[in-house]
Design a protein around this motif. Structure first.
Motif, PDB file in Angstrom:
ATOM      1  N   THR A  20       0.782  -1.080   0.038  1.00 32.50           N
ATOM      2  CA  THR A  20      -0.043   0.008   0.128  1.00 32.50           C
ATOM      3  C   THR A  20       0.825   1.260  -0.245  1.00 32.50           C
ATOM      4  O   THR A  20       0.357   2.227  -0.393  1.00 32.50           O
ATOM      5  CB  THR A  20      -0.934  -0.078   1.002  1.00 32.50           C
ATOM      6  OG1 THR A  20      -0.150  -0.125   2.290  1.00 32.50           O
ATOM      7  CG2 THR A  20      -1.999  -1.070   0.968  1.00 32.50           C
ATOM      8  N   ALA A  67      -6.421   4.096   8.191  1.00 30.50           N
ATOM      9  CA  ALA A  67      -6.891   4.313   7.079  1.00 30.50           C
ATOM     10  C   ALA A  67      -8.187   3.785   6.537  1.00 30.50           C
ATOM     11  O   ALA A  67      -9.017   4.609   7.314  1.00 30.50           O
ATOM     12  CB  ALA A  67      -5.926   3.319   6.038  1.00 30.50           C
ATOM     13  N   ASN A  68      -8.453   2.961   5.786  1.00 29.98           N
ATOM     14  CA  ASN A  68      -9.947   2.382   5.402  1.00 29.98           C
ATOM     15  C   ASN A  68      -9.902   0.975   5.275  1.00 29.98           C
ATOM     16  O   ASN A  68      -9.128   0.401   5.389  1.00 29.98           O
ATOM     17  CB  ASN A  68     -10.566   3.317   4.185  1.00 29.98           C
ATOM     18  CG  ASN A  68      -9.541   2.780   2.864  1.00 29.98           C
ATOM     19  OD1 ASN A  68      -9.167   1.833   2.795  1.00 29.98           O
ATOM     20  ND2 ASN A  68      -9.025   4.061   2.569  1.00 29.98           N
ATOM     21  N   ILE A  87      -7.657  -0.459   2.792  1.00 26.66           N
ATOM     22  CA  ILE A  87      -6.235  -0.572   3.090  1.00 26.66           C
ATOM     23  C   ILE A  87      -5.970  -1.529   4.304  1.00 26.66           C
ATOM     24  O   ILE A  87      -4.986  -2.252   4.202  1.00 26.66           O
ATOM     25  CB  ILE A  87      -5.765   0.809   3.643  1.00 26.66           C
ATOM     26  CG1 ILE A  87      -5.794   1.834   2.449  1.00 26.66           C
ATOM     27  CG2 ILE A  87      -4.322   0.919   4.106  1.00 26.66           C
ATOM     28  CD1 ILE A  87      -5.006   1.352   1.058  1.00 26.66           C
ATOM     29  N   ARG A  88      -6.944  -1.549   5.266  1.00 32.32           N
ATOM     30  CA  ARG A  88      -6.501  -2.676   6.417  1.00 32.32           C
ATOM     31  C   ARG A  88      -6.597  -4.161   5.900  1.00 32.32           C
ATOM     32  O   ARG A  88      -6.016  -4.809   6.527  1.00 32.32           O
ATOM     33  CB  ARG A  88      -7.616  -2.514   7.537  1.00 32.32           C
ATOM     34  CG  ARG A  88      -7.487  -1.063   8.184  1.00 32.32           C
ATOM     35  CD  ARG A  88      -8.199  -0.871   9.262  1.00 32.32           C
ATOM     36  NE  ARG A  88      -9.855  -0.869   9.230  1.00 32.32           N
ATOM     37  CZ  ARG A  88     -10.637   0.104   8.930  1.00 32.32           C
ATOM     38  NH1 ARG A  88     -10.029   1.386   9.019  1.00 32.32           N
ATOM     39  NH2 ARG A  88     -11.718   0.036   8.580  1.00 32.32           N
ATOM     40  N   ASN A  91       3.900  -1.136   7.853  1.00 36.67           N
ATOM     41  CA  ASN A  91       3.593  -0.010   8.617  1.00 36.67           C
ATOM     42  C   ASN A  91       4.659   0.685   9.366  1.00 36.67           C
ATOM     43  O   ASN A  91       4.808   1.804   9.236  1.00 36.67           O
ATOM     44  CB  ASN A  91       2.408  -0.162   9.666  1.00 36.67           C
ATOM     45  CG  ASN A  91       1.664   1.173  10.067  1.00 36.67           C
ATOM     46  OD1 ASN A  91       1.742   1.538  11.270  1.00 36.67           O
ATOM     47  ND2 ASN A  91       0.973   1.598   9.265  1.00 36.67           N
ATOM     48  N   GLY A 111     -10.519   7.547   6.120  1.00 35.18           N
ATOM     49  CA  GLY A 111      -9.427   7.379   5.374  1.00 35.18           C
ATOM     50  C   GLY A 111      -8.154   8.618   5.362  1.00 35.18           C
ATOM     51  O   GLY A 111      -7.039   8.222   4.908  1.00 35.18           O
ATOM     52  N   TYR A 165      -5.013  10.314   6.783  1.00 40.76           N
ATOM     53  CA  TYR A 165      -3.894  10.459   7.716  1.00 40.76           C
ATOM     54  C   TYR A 165      -4.062  11.204   8.932  1.00 40.76           C
ATOM     55  O   TYR A 165      -4.744  12.338   8.852  1.00 40.76           O
ATOM     56  CB  TYR A 165      -2.573  10.861   6.906  1.00 40.76           C
ATOM     57  CG  TYR A 165      -2.142   9.989   5.808  1.00 40.76           C
ATOM     58  CD1 TYR A 165      -2.255   8.702   5.923  1.00 40.76           C
ATOM     59  CD2 TYR A 165      -1.334  10.548   5.076  1.00 40.76           C
ATOM     60  CE1 TYR A 165      -1.723   8.217   4.734  1.00 40.76           C
ATOM     61  CE2 TYR A 165      -0.834   9.699   4.087  1.00 40.76           C
ATOM     62  CZ  TYR A 165      -1.203   8.428   3.863  1.00 40.76           C
ATOM     63  OH  TYR A 165      -0.731   7.701   2.761  1.00 40.76           O
TER      64      TYR A 165
END
Length: 285
Positions: free
Chosen positions: A33, A100-101, A104-105, A113, A187, A189
């Motif tokens: 990602t 995030a969303n 992404i997760r 990460n 979503g 940051y």
């Protein structure tokens, strides 16, 4: 990523294969990602990539009575499910399940990460800091263990010849919380992140992410709270001490200026302490 002209892609099935590719200069790919957005940041995609998702040992969460071991290729979604209901890890679960969303997760990994060098807003970093996690690396000389604070500070040098393989956690926490401040709900940051935890000695640990380029423990506030005469955590008192002992140098970014990141920390601490007090583990307060 489909290999282009002059590019190579290795889907490693063992750690030995992955390290062999690293010796040849391959860049590690976990969930992808961060790397997939390199062109948007004006960064060229690497010429050689080694993917870790086919190494079974790196995709496991192992939980026993004293320790938790998290594989570096575990996704945020899997991490949240695995630790949900585990006393003391409420903050880490919140960090994993609210970063995030959902899309992404499902693919972003724990190792990715922590290893994204220019990503100041990683949710898992402050949550793992208050867990006092240990990072396991596979280096060209063999395995190596390093505390997460030192890992985050020295990532550029460490990752030049290593792969993050696992995260080790002691089960010495009774409660934790994770408070993030995005500018919008979905979503974004976070502008600032505050993670808090209370250990079995009733000491409060606090870490901050996204305010400075690298997440770190808020030791000045931790010490001030221990020195306070009050016997129990209090949200208002904690916020006042956070205002008094705010030693952060906020970074400027597109989503917020540095002064604002610093300014929101005391109210985030207040929210975090209030969240701690609602957990079952702090029933003794």
């Amino acid at each position: 990523m489909a290999p282009g002209v002059g590019r190579s892609f290795t889907a490693a099935s063992t750690l030995e294969e992955a390290m062999a590719a690293r010796r040849q200069g391959a860049v590690v790919l976990a969930g992808g990602t961060w790397m997939m957005r390199d062109p948007q940041r004006g960064v060229d995609l690497p010429d050689a990539v080694v993917a870790l998702d086919r190494i079974p040992a790196l995709s496991k969460v192992e939980i026993d009575s004293d320790h938790v071991v998290i594989g570096a290729a575990v996704t945020h979604a899997v991490l949240g499910r695995a630790l949900r209901g585990a006393a003391g890890f409420e903050g880490l679960v919140d960090a994993a399940e609210n970063a995030a969303n959902p899309g992404i997760r499902r693919v972003a990994t724990v190792g990715g990460n922590l290893c994204a060098l220019d990503f100041a807003a990683a949710d898992l970093a402050p949550a793992l800091l208050v867990c006092e996690a240990t990072v396991e690396l596979e280096t060209f000389e063999g395995p190596k263990l390093i505390g997460i604070s030192d890992f985050l500070k020295d990532r550029h040098a460490l990752l030049a010849e290593a792969i993050v393989t696992r995260i080790h956690l002691r089960r010495d926490l009774v409660a934790s919380a994770h408070i993030r401040l995005p500018l919008r709900k979905a979503g974004d940051y976070p502008v600032a992140v505050v993670s808090l935890a209370v250990d079995k000695d009733k000491r409060c640990r606090i870490a901050v992410g996204s305010v400075e380029p690298v997440a770190r423990r808020w030791t000045a506030l931790e010490q001030a709270m221990r020195a306070s005469q009050a016997s129990a955590l209090d949200p208002e008192r904690a916020a006042g001490l956070a205002l008094e002992h705010n030693d952060f140098q906020g970074r400027d970014g597109r989503e917020a200026e540095g002064w604002y990141r610093r300014q929101v920390l005391p109210p985030l601490v207040k929210r975090g302490v209030a969240a701690l007090l609602k957990t079952e583990g702090l029933a003794w307060l």
